[in-house]
Design a protein around this motif. Structure first.
Motif, PDB file in Angstrom:
ATOM      1  N   VAL A 133       2.441  -8.381  -0.971  1.00 11.32           N
ATOM      2  CA  VAL A 133       1.034  -8.995  -1.113  1.00 11.32           C
ATOM      3  C   VAL A 133       1.027 -10.072  -2.100  1.00 11.32           C
ATOM      4  N   LEU A 134       1.826 -10.167  -3.314  1.00  8.66           N
ATOM      5  CA  LEU A 134       1.813 -11.000  -4.242  1.00  8.66           C
ATOM      6  C   LEU A 134       2.336 -12.532  -3.747  1.00  8.66           C
ATOM      7  N   ALA A 135       3.143 -12.232  -2.649  1.00  8.77           N
ATOM      8  CA  ALA A 135       3.566 -13.357  -2.083  1.00  8.77           C
ATOM      9  C   ALA A 135       2.689 -14.184  -1.137  1.00  8.77           C
ATOM     10  N   GLY A 136       1.578 -13.311  -0.821  1.00  3.76           N
ATOM     11  CA  GLY A 136       0.913 -14.035   0.272  1.00  3.76           C
ATOM     12  C   GLY A 136       1.249 -13.823   1.671  1.00  3.76           C
ATOM     13  N   ALA A 137       2.150 -12.842   1.926  1.00  4.74           N
ATOM     14  CA  ALA A 137       2.550 -12.333   3.284  1.00  4.74           C
ATOM     15  C   ALA A 137       1.218 -11.635   3.849  1.00  4.74           C
ATOM     16  N   THR A 138       0.398 -10.852   3.184  1.00  3.98           N
ATOM     17  CA  THR A 138      -0.809 -10.291   3.711  1.00  3.98           C
ATOM     18  C   THR A 138      -2.247 -10.973   3.731  1.00  3.98           C
ATOM     19  N   ASP A 139      -2.084 -12.225   3.391  1.00  5.20           N
ATOM     20  CA  ASP A 139      -3.344 -12.895   3.065  1.00  5.20           C
ATOM     21  C   ASP A 139      -4.359 -12.932   4.295  1.00  5.20           C
ATOM     22  N   ARG A 140      -3.795 -12.695   5.458  1.00  5.39           N
ATOM     23  CA  ARG A 140      -4.993 -12.492   6.605  1.00  5.39           C
ATOM     24  C   ARG A 140      -5.435 -11.201   6.601  1.00  5.39           C
ATOM     25  N   LEU A 141      -4.943 -10.315   6.146  1.00  8.20           N
ATOM     26  CA  LEU A 141      -5.244  -8.931   6.375  1.00  8.20           C
ATOM     27  C   LEU A 141      -6.355  -8.375   5.024  1.00  8.20           C
ATOM     28  N   ALA A 142      -6.798  -9.249   4.410  1.00  4.98           N
ATOM     29  CA  ALA A 142      -7.752  -9.094   3.230  1.00  4.98           C
ATOM     30  C   ALA A 142      -8.565 -10.297   2.557  1.00  4.98           C
ATOM     31  N   PRO A 143      -9.848 -10.044   2.134  1.00  7.69           N
ATOM     32  CA  PRO A 143     -10.323 -11.251   1.519  1.00  7.69           C
ATOM     33  C   PRO A 143      -9.518 -11.985   0.615  1.00  7.69           C
ATOM     34  N   SER A 144      -8.657 -11.471  -0.215  1.00 11.23           N
ATOM     35  CA  SER A 144      -7.846 -12.025  -1.180  1.00 11.23           C
ATOM     36  C   SER A 144      -6.702 -10.914  -1.633  1.00 11.23           C
ATOM     37  N   ARG A 145      -5.688 -11.525  -2.552  1.00 12.63           N
ATOM     38  CA  ARG A 145      -4.618 -10.542  -2.942  1.00 12.63           C
ATOM     39  C   ARG A 145      -5.058  -9.762  -3.689  1.00 12.63           C
ATOM     40  N   ARG A 146      -5.908  -9.676  -4.517  1.00 13.26           N
ATOM     41  CA  ARG A 146      -6.651  -8.758  -5.379  1.00 13.26           C
ATOM     42  C   ARG A 146      -7.032  -7.544  -4.407  1.00 13.26           C
ATOM     43  N   HIS A 147      -7.921  -7.887  -3.383  1.00  6.57           N
ATOM     44  CA  HIS A 147      -8.560  -7.066  -2.492  1.00  6.57           C
ATOM     45  C   HIS A 147      -7.158  -6.179  -1.788  1.00  6.57           C
ATOM     46  N   ALA A 148      -6.171  -7.154  -1.409  1.00  6.23           N
ATOM     47  CA  ALA A 148      -5.044  -6.423  -0.715  1.00  6.23           C
ATOM     48  C   ALA A 148      -4.319  -5.285  -1.687  1.00  6.23           C
ATOM     49  N   LEU A 149      -4.116  -5.567  -2.781  1.00  5.59           N
ATOM     50  CA  LEU A 149      -3.357  -4.923  -3.820  1.00  5.59           C
ATOM     51  C   LEU A 149      -4.440  -3.557  -4.063  1.00  5.59           C
ATOM     52  N   TRP A 150      -5.530  -3.643  -4.206  1.00  8.57           N
ATOM     53  CA  TRP A 150      -6.389  -2.762  -4.251  1.00  8.57           C
ATOM     54  C   TRP A 150      -6.297  -1.624  -2.846  1.00  8.57           C
ATOM     55  N   ASP A 151      -6.374  -2.159  -1.763  1.00  7.03           N
ATOM     56  CA  ASP A 151      -6.192  -1.483  -0.374  1.00  7.03           C
ATOM     57  C   ASP A 151      -4.573  -0.931  -0.665  1.00  7.03           C
ATOM     58  N   LEU A 152      -3.649  -1.499  -0.803  1.00  9.61           N
ATOM     59  CA  LEU A 152      -2.134  -0.706  -1.009  1.00  9.61           C
ATOM     60  C   LEU A 152      -2.128   0.183  -1.862  1.00  9.61           C
ATOM     61  N   HIS A 153      -2.759   0.311  -3.170  1.00 12.42           N
ATOM     62  CA  HIS A 153      -2.593   1.332  -4.053  1.00 12.42           C
ATOM     63  C   HIS A 153      -3.800   2.403  -3.824  1.00 12.42           C
ATOM     64  N   ALA A 154      -4.407   2.085  -3.056  1.00 13.27           N
ATOM     65  CA  ALA A 154      -5.595   3.217  -2.444  1.00 13.27           C
ATOM     66  C   ALA A 154      -5.177   4.018  -1.451  1.00 13.27           C
ATOM     67  N   LEU A 155      -3.812   3.635  -1.105  1.00 10.44           N
ATOM     68  CA  LEU A 155      -3.242   4.612  -0.109  1.00 10.44           C
ATOM     69  C   LEU A 155      -2.822   5.886  -0.391  1.00 10.44           C
ATOM     70  N   GLY A 156      -2.597   6.715   0.452  1.00 12.37           N
ATOM     71  CA  GLY A 156      -1.803   8.089   0.010  1.00 12.37           C
ATOM     72  C   GLY A 156      -0.252   7.939  -0.463  1.00 12.37           C
ATOM     73  N   PRO A 157       0.149   9.109  -0.221  1.00  9.48           N
ATOM     74  CA  PRO A 157       1.776   9.069  -0.859  1.00  9.48           C
ATOM     75  C   PRO A 157       2.652   8.348   0.086  1.00  9.48           C
ATOM     76  N   PHE A 158       3.728   7.677  -0.405  1.00 13.93           N
ATOM     77  CA  PHE A 158       4.574   7.182   0.460  1.00 13.93           C
ATOM     78  C   PHE A 158       5.895   7.727   0.732  1.00 13.93           C
ATOM     79  N   ASP A 159       5.819   9.333   0.461  1.00 15.01           N
ATOM     80  CA  ASP A 159       6.868  10.136   0.862  1.00 15.01           C
ATOM     81  C   ASP A 159       6.918  10.289   2.306  1.00 15.01           C
ATOM     82  N   VAL A 160       8.212   9.974   2.896  1.00 13.25           N
ATOM     83  CA  VAL A 160       8.269   9.825   4.432  1.00 13.25           C
ATOM     84  C   VAL A 160       8.029  10.829   5.173  1.00 13.25           C
ATOM     85  N   ASP A 161       8.053  12.013   4.726  1.00  9.84           N
ATOM     86  CA  ASP A 161       7.605  13.225   5.522  1.00  9.84           C
ATOM     87  C   ASP A 161       6.148  13.739   4.942  1.00  9.84           C
TER      88      ASP A 161
END
Length: 250
Positions: A78-106
């Motif tokens: 996100v910070l590198a801009g790889a997801t820029d087309r997926l959110a209005p800004s990197r700040r929005h993308a970071l919010w979206d990322l950290h609003a996700l549920g657990p990252f435990d595989v199972d």
């Protein structure tokens, strides 16, 4: 994962045509690979690449669910801009990322959004975006940091690295740039050599031993500097013998 050359719409234009955007017509464009992202492991980058090849991502959450890479590595993307087309800004993308549920595989809720009340973040400034690019990738496709400082440098009478080629030997100049090389070889008897990069090229500075302690901080620990000194020419080699060195800030 790797950087690659890609054809561009002007590939049919003759090579002797006028340059467009700093690139000669007919030349391919260089697409930066995910290998340029600091803090991203190759296995993770390959996983993101493989899923992208299977179909374009629809959101930051989609990247998380399909690639299954750690949250901290997704943050680097996100910070590198790889997801820029997926959110209005990197700040929005970071919010979206950290609003996700657990990252435990199972976990049943792996990568599922836990909140949909995204705040209305202010858009980052160009300087903030460029700074973030350099921190995450080491360069920016948007602008050179010194380009953003050009009005400030012009007010101080500073010339560009390109303009330095036109200055006569012995003339006093001011020039600013990003310090990309610092050298103090043992064979130089205490002389320090700096290379400054701006949006037009590279300039070489020479700092005498008697001035090293005076400008130690600017030489060793400052990224953007303004140098004042006199031009020295030796054939095709042009240096600025430093008489003053000052920190610059965005």
């Amino acid at each position: 994962w790797r950087c690659r050359l890609e054809p561009t719409p002007d590939a049919h234009v003759p090579m002797d045509a006028e340059p467009a955007g700093g690139r000669l017509p007919g030349q391919p464009a260089l697409r930066l690979g995910l290998q340029a992202v600091k803090g991203l492991k190759e296995a993770s980058g390959r996983a993101v690449e493989a899923e992208q090849a299977a179909g374009p991502y629809a959101s930051v959450a989609d990247v998380a669910r399909r690639s299954r890479i750690p949250r901290h590595e997704l943050t680097r993307l996100v910070l590198a801009g790889a997801t820029d087309r997926l959110a209005p800004s990197r700040r929005h993308a970071l919010w979206d990322l950290h609003a996700l549920g657990p990252f435990d595989v199972d976990d049943l809720f792996f990568g599922v959004p836990m909140a949909d009340d995204r705040p209305a973040f202010a858009q980052p400034t160009q300087a903030e975006r460029v700074f973030q690019d350099y921190e995450a990738v080491g360069l920016s496709l948007e602008a050179h940091p010194v380009e953003l400082l050009r009005p400030q440098l012009a007010a101080k009478g500073a010339i560009t690295a390109q303009g330095l080629a036109e200055v006569t030997s012995g003339a006093k100049v001011a020039i600013g740039g990003l310090v990309i090389v610092r050298q103090r070889p043992p064979t130089a008897k205490g002389v320090t050599f700096l290379s400054l990069e701006d949006e037009t090229g590279i300039a070489n500075l020479v700092v005498q031993p008697k001035d090293f302690e005076r400008y130690r901080k600017e030489i060793c620990a400052t990224a953007l500097v303004l140098a004042e000194g006199r031009v020295e020419r030796s054939g095709a080699v042009v240096n600025v013998k430093v008489e003053g060195l000052f920190a610059l800030g965005l």
